[in-house]
Design a protein around this motif. Structure first.
Motif, short mmCIF file in Angstrom:
data_model
loop_
_atom_site.label_atom_id
_atom_site.label_comp_id
_atom_site.label_asym_id
_atom_site.label_seq_id
_atom_site.Cartn_x
_atom_site.Cartn_y
_atom_site.Cartn_z
N GLU A 1 -4.36 7.43 -0.41
CA GLU A 1 -3.90 6.08 -0.12
C GLU A 1 -4.14 5.23 -1.37
O GLU A 1 -5.24 5.23 -1.92
CB GLU A 1 -4.66 5.49 1.07
N ARG B 1 0.86 -1.18 0.00
CA ARG B 1 0.00 0.00 0.00
C ARG B 1 0.90 1.22 0.00
O ARG B 1 2.00 1.17 0.56
CB ARG B 1 -0.82 0.03 1.30
N ALA C 1 -3.67 1.47 -3.38
CA ALA C 1 -3.34 0.05 -3.30
C ALA C 1 -2.19 -0.23 -4.25
O ALA C 1 -1.82 0.61 -5.06
CB ALA C 1 -4.56 -0.78 -3.67
N LYS C 2 -1.61 -1.44 -4.16
CA LYS C 2 -0.40 -1.76 -4.93
C LYS C 2 -0.55 -1.44 -6.42
O LYS C 2 0.34 -0.86 -7.03
CB LYS C 2 -0.04 -3.23 -4.74
#
Lengths: 270, 273
Positions: B236, B224, B238-239
């Motif tokens: 934020e 993350r 995610a991958k």
């Protein structure tokens, strides 16, 4: 070029260290190698010239000047050494404590130091000696105190400069704290500047002790301290200038050697 | 299981207690309302421009700097309100690798002394046990055993960084904060260190907080990514998620494509030429 200069520094250091060591040993073994009792008065033998029996002659009370010079090493060099060691040990303790605590203690410490440092060292020591009365013990107290004020503020600065260093923070994260942190990380890295200043100031302290004795605030008359000997010799400066010359030269020699040694430490530190 | 929880962290500098006459005006905040959490074994990337507060956040998580407001919970225990005994236990599980590896070594200590330091503080090993452990760690970071008597200045940048990692691993921590840990290395070394870090993560079930300004490396490492700007968390990701916030896009656009032709195309697209 730099190699040659560095070797030169080693030679210089060896030279001054050897001479100082010889002087120190002479002082240490003074009671054994003294040809006469340095306090024994014999008016019939006053102002004798140099001879085998009295290598440097005798003074106005017929005391052996060579014996007095030897014992004087203890009072001049020895006292200065003790004063410096005690002062720097106390200063490291105090400076480190304040630098690691910070906060209000640090704030008050700095203000008090600033007030005390506003007076020149000698004036501060004069004031203290005036309050305590003249004696060798009080010279010790006064000089340790004045040196302590100066050193502890300086060491606090050194420690605070180190606080932000990466390896200090890394050591804290590895769990090192308190006295271990100081002994493992602060002291080994601060030793070169501390040793240089302490050695350099031994000369200053010798001069101050001699100065106090000369004006009658330091040691009392029969004790063969070099400054005291200069003071005693000054009444006979016209007839027998050598009585002032011997201790005076000894002070100059020791102070020069110490300065020399300190500057070689400084150069190696760089 | 949640390993670390950061709640509403705020940070202003110049908080030293001063008597009322010497008070200064309050400085601009370095961190504002930063909140996030980290699971065990996870790698969390924190990216942002210089001065966005990433390193300050890292130091707060490590317990070196006390935040003005907010709390840091490590395994449910508040780092700044616990007893010193408990803090020492947390210290074992919370380690770091600094950006400037050379400066994080005491120049008067040998590599052996540097790596054995955590053992001296936490374990009661004999000298031979410590030697054995240090050698194990050196093997673990793929360094020769013979370097343990050398001084930090005798090592190369990559070797120094490996020693740094070995020291961080010594106590078998649960979380390692990697503050710009690979930024000062060249590309090939960066790759080696990243591979090393990933294999260590797998073997020891470590969690990482990977602080960097290098989006590419962070993306490669992390599960993350949090993007910071002016002391705030702005996004934020995610991958494999897409960047939306202008600050993230700016960081993304600063990455140079490997081929010169793509580079020109990207430049044109970015500048709307």
């Amino acid at each position: 070029m730099s190699l040659v200069r560095k070797e030169n520094v080693y030679v210089k250091r060896l030279f001054s260290l050897t001479l100082l060591l010889i002087i120190g040993l002479l002082g240490l073994f003074a009671p054994i190698i003294m040809p006469h009792d340095p306090l024994a008065i014999d008016i019939s033998k006053k102002f004798l010239g140099p001879s085998l029996d009295y290598p440097l002659g005798t003074d106005h009370l017929g005391r052996c000047v060579w014996s007095r010079m030897l014992l004087g090493i203890r009072y001049s060099l020895g006292s200065a050494l003790i004063i410096q060691i005690v002062a720097i040990l106390l200063a490291v303790l105090l400076g480190a404590f304040v630098a690691l605590k910070r906060g209000l203690i640090d704030f008050l410490f700095i203000r008090i130091c600033d007030i005390l440092l506003a007076f020149p060292t000698l004036v501060l020591a004069f004031g203290l000696l005036g309050l305590l009365g003249p004696s060798l013990k009080n010279v010790f107290i006064a000089l340790i105190f004045t040196q302590l004020v100066y050193y502890s503020r300086w060491i606090r600065g050194l420690f605070i400069g180190m606080n932000e260093k990466g390896f200090i923070q890394a050591a804290r994260i590895s769990g090192t704290s308190g006295i271990k942190l100081i002994m493992r990380h602060y002291i080994p890295n601060l030793l070169p500047p501390i040793v240089t200043i302490v050695v350099l100031d031994i000369g200053k302290v010798i001069l101050e002790i001699a100065g106090f004795s000369f004006i009658g605030l330091g040691v009392h008359a029969p004790i063969p301290e070099w400054g005291m000997m200069v003071n005693e010799g000054k009444q006979y400066i016209r007839q027998h200038p050598e009585l002032m010359l011997y201790p005076g030269l000894a002070i100059v020699l020791v102070v020069l050697l110490l300065n020399h040694l300190a500057s070689s430490f400084k150069k190696l530190g760089q | 299981m949640t390993l670390l929880e950061v709640r509403n962290i705020e940070m202003h500098y110049d908080q030293r207690p001063r008597p009322f006459m010497f008070k200064r005006g309050q400085e601009a905040p370095v961190l504002q309302k930063v909140t996030f959490s980290l699971q065990e074994g996870e790698c969390l990337g924190i990216v942002g421009q210089s001065g966005s507060g990433k390193s300050t956040l890292g130091r707060i998580i490590l317990g070196i700097e006390r935040p003005t407001k907010g709390e840091v919970l490590f395994q449910g225990v508040n780092l700044y309100e616990t007893t010193s005994k408990h803090k020492k236990i947390i210290r074992r599980d919370l380690q770091t690798v600094f950006q400037n590896s050379y400066h994080s070594f005491n120049p008067k200590q040998t590599i052996f002394e540097i790596i054995e330091e955590p053992f001296l503080n936490f374990e009661h090993f004999s000298k031979t046990e410590r030697q054995h452990k240090v050698r194990e760690l050196l093997d673990c970071v793929e360094l020769g055993r013979t370097i343990d008597q050398k001084y930090p200045s005798q090592l190369s940048g990559g070797q120094q960084q490996r020693v740094n990692i070995a020291r961080a691993l010594a106590l078998n921590p649960k979380l390692i904060v990697l503050d710009e840990a690979i930024s000062s290395l060249d590309m090939i070394l960066q790759k080696h260190i990243i591979q090393l870090l990933q294999s260590l993560q797998k073997d020891r079930h470590l969690a990482y907080i990977f602080i960097s300004h290098d989006l590419q490396a962070t993306r490669f490492m992390s599960d993350r990514i949090l993007v910071m700007q002016n002391g705030q968390l702005v996004e934020e990701i995610a991958k494999d998620g897409a960047y939306k916030h202008p600050a993230s896009l700016e960081l993304y656009n600063a990455i140079l494509p490997s081929h010169p032709r793509e580079r020109t195309m990207k430049h044109k697209r970015f500048c709307n030429v």
